[in-house]
Write a protein that holds these residues in place. Sequence first.
Motif, mmCIF file in Angstrom:
data_model
loop_
_atom_site.group_PDB
_atom_site.id
_atom_site.type_symbol
_atom_site.label_atom_id
_atom_site.label_comp_id
_atom_site.label_asym_id
_atom_site.label_seq_id
_atom_site.Cartn_x
_atom_site.Cartn_y
_atom_site.Cartn_z
ATOM 1 N N GLU A 1 0.850 -1.194 0.000
ATOM 2 C CA GLU A 1 0.000 0.000 0.000
ATOM 3 C C GLU A 1 0.883 1.241 0.000
ATOM 4 O OE1 GLU A 1 -2.227 -0.653 3.545
ATOM 5 O OE2 GLU A 1 -3.740 -1.887 2.551
ATOM 6 N N GLY A 2 0.470 2.240 -0.776
ATOM 7 C CA GLY A 2 1.215 3.491 -0.811
ATOM 8 C C GLY A 2 2.321 3.549 -1.838
ATOM 9 N N LEU B 1 -9.074 4.130 1.072
ATOM 10 C CA LEU B 1 -10.226 4.423 0.219
ATOM 11 C C LEU B 1 -11.477 4.636 1.064
ATOM 12 C CD1 LEU B 1 -9.633 1.823 -2.644
ATOM 13 C CD2 LEU B 1 -9.519 4.312 -2.876
ATOM 14 N N GLN B 2 -11.638 3.779 2.051
ATOM 15 C CA GLN B 2 -12.823 3.886 2.911
ATOM 16 C C GLN B 2 -12.766 5.159 3.761
ATOM 17 O OE1 GLN B 2 -13.528 0.451 5.398
ATOM 18 N NE2 GLN B 2 -15.691 0.938 5.517
ATOM 19 N N ALA B 3 -11.578 5.492 4.280
ATOM 20 C CA ALA B 3 -11.435 6.698 5.097
ATOM 21 C C ALA B 3 -11.744 7.953 4.287
ATOM 22 C CB ALA B 3 -10.017 6.773 5.652
ATOM 23 N N LEU C 1 -3.461 10.573 -0.589
ATOM 24 C CA LEU C 1 -2.776 11.418 0.396
ATOM 25 C C LEU C 1 -2.827 10.767 1.783
ATOM 26 C CD1 LEU C 1 -4.152 14.863 -0.803
ATOM 27 C CD2 LEU C 1 -1.787 14.055 -1.036
ATOM 28 N N ILE C 2 -3.989 10.216 2.102
ATOM 29 C CA ILE C 2 -4.135 9.513 3.384
ATOM 30 C C ILE C 2 -3.149 8.351 3.451
ATOM 31 C CG2 ILE C 2 -5.693 8.108 4.790
ATOM 32 C CD1 ILE C 2 -8.020 9.732 3.522
ATOM 33 N N ASP D 1 -5.845 6.844 12.498
ATOM 34 C CA ASP D 1 -5.444 8.160 11.997
ATOM 35 C C ASP D 1 -6.018 8.473 10.612
ATOM 36 O OD1 ASP D 1 -4.010 8.629 14.273
ATOM 37 O OD2 ASP D 1 -2.030 8.280 13.385
ATOM 38 N N ARG D 2 -6.358 7.450 9.842
ATOM 39 C CA ARG D 2 -6.752 7.670 8.448
ATOM 40 C C ARG D 2 -8.005 8.541 8.304
ATOM 41 N NH1 ARG D 2 -3.615 3.958 5.337
ATOM 42 N NH2 ARG D 2 -2.782 2.283 6.640
#
Length: 384
Positions: free
Chosen positions: A161-162, A338-340, A261-262, A271-272
């Motif tokens: 991820e990221g 994506l959910q955040a 960005l998250i 934190d997300r």
Amino acid sequence: MEGSIDELRDDDHPLFDSDDGASHVPGARKRAQRRQRRRRRHRLAPIIAIVLILGLIAVSYQIVSSVSKRFVTPDYSGSGQGFTRVKVSPGDGATDVAAAMVKAGVVKSSRAFINAAENSGRASDIQAGVYKVRLRSSGEAAMAAILDPANRLVSQVTIPEGYTERQVLTLLASKTGLPIAELRAAAGKISNLGLPEGMSPKTAEGFLFPSTYEFDPDQSADEVVQQLAGQFAAEYRKLGFAAGAKALKLTPYQALIIASLIESEAKFPEDRPKVARVILNRMAKGTPIGIDAANRYGVALTGKDPDSVTYTEDSPYNVRTRVGLPPTPVSNPGEASLQAAIQPAAGDWIYYVVSDSAGHHVFTADEDVFTAAVAKCKANGWGC
């Protein structure tokens, strides 16, 4: 005297029973010859019958043998020798696989493999993929080989991820052996990626979903990249991403940029959604969102080391000096980010900063609290 002379000449009368006597009576010789012929026929009849029966048996054997050969399934014996590859495409049944096996020289006949598949009761367990199987195998051995996961030839690749598009494609090239140039070209064919309706980006950034994938050795660069984009589309639908973005008065692409960005900023699940809220609060206030990950991404796009960022660059990714979101995602976000992005936390925060060595963040709406938190972060070397 009763009876006539003809009655007295009956063949069975004792006066005409010998050949000698018959020779002195008119017609007796012919009658004797007829009797002999009848006797010979009586003696030959059983022999002829036996010969006919034996002939019928021989002919029947030949017919049965010929017919049985037609119904005996041509098959090799044993587990075979040497190796080849057989591809099973998605949706292939036992008949399709059997045809591929015959063409590759694995089994002697389609029926040999089909029978083995039916007898195993596991025909539905055959999975798509490319398999290493032995040549000249029995149908049973070929079926066993295709069911053994150890015989499937795959390249397993885990996309973290990221990761940015550049990082993803480099990793794919190293794991699959596909030329990096072909993978870059495939990622550039945006219209071939099967992206959700309403998405018309200029790059594949953000759509190369991070997960663990298995790639067959004969997959093309286009197919590999499409597989990642296809997984993004599946997650997009599962999360109801378009509807979630609309509820926040965002386009799906804007929400995807926020998710990237998250992903680049937050390490921990709690934190997300808070990072998402900070971004939305800053956008609502009309102030720069100030996300360092965007600035670093912009520098990397120019071919420079992202650590060389000065935050004064004249770039659309410099979100310290420009208001609004960067023009594209800055990484490929996973499901949690994506959910955040479409389910942000409730809060009035407009600042956040790393608060410990593990990478947790502190969130605040107070500038003085933020300034003190930044000083503490720098003093401890937590990456501020």
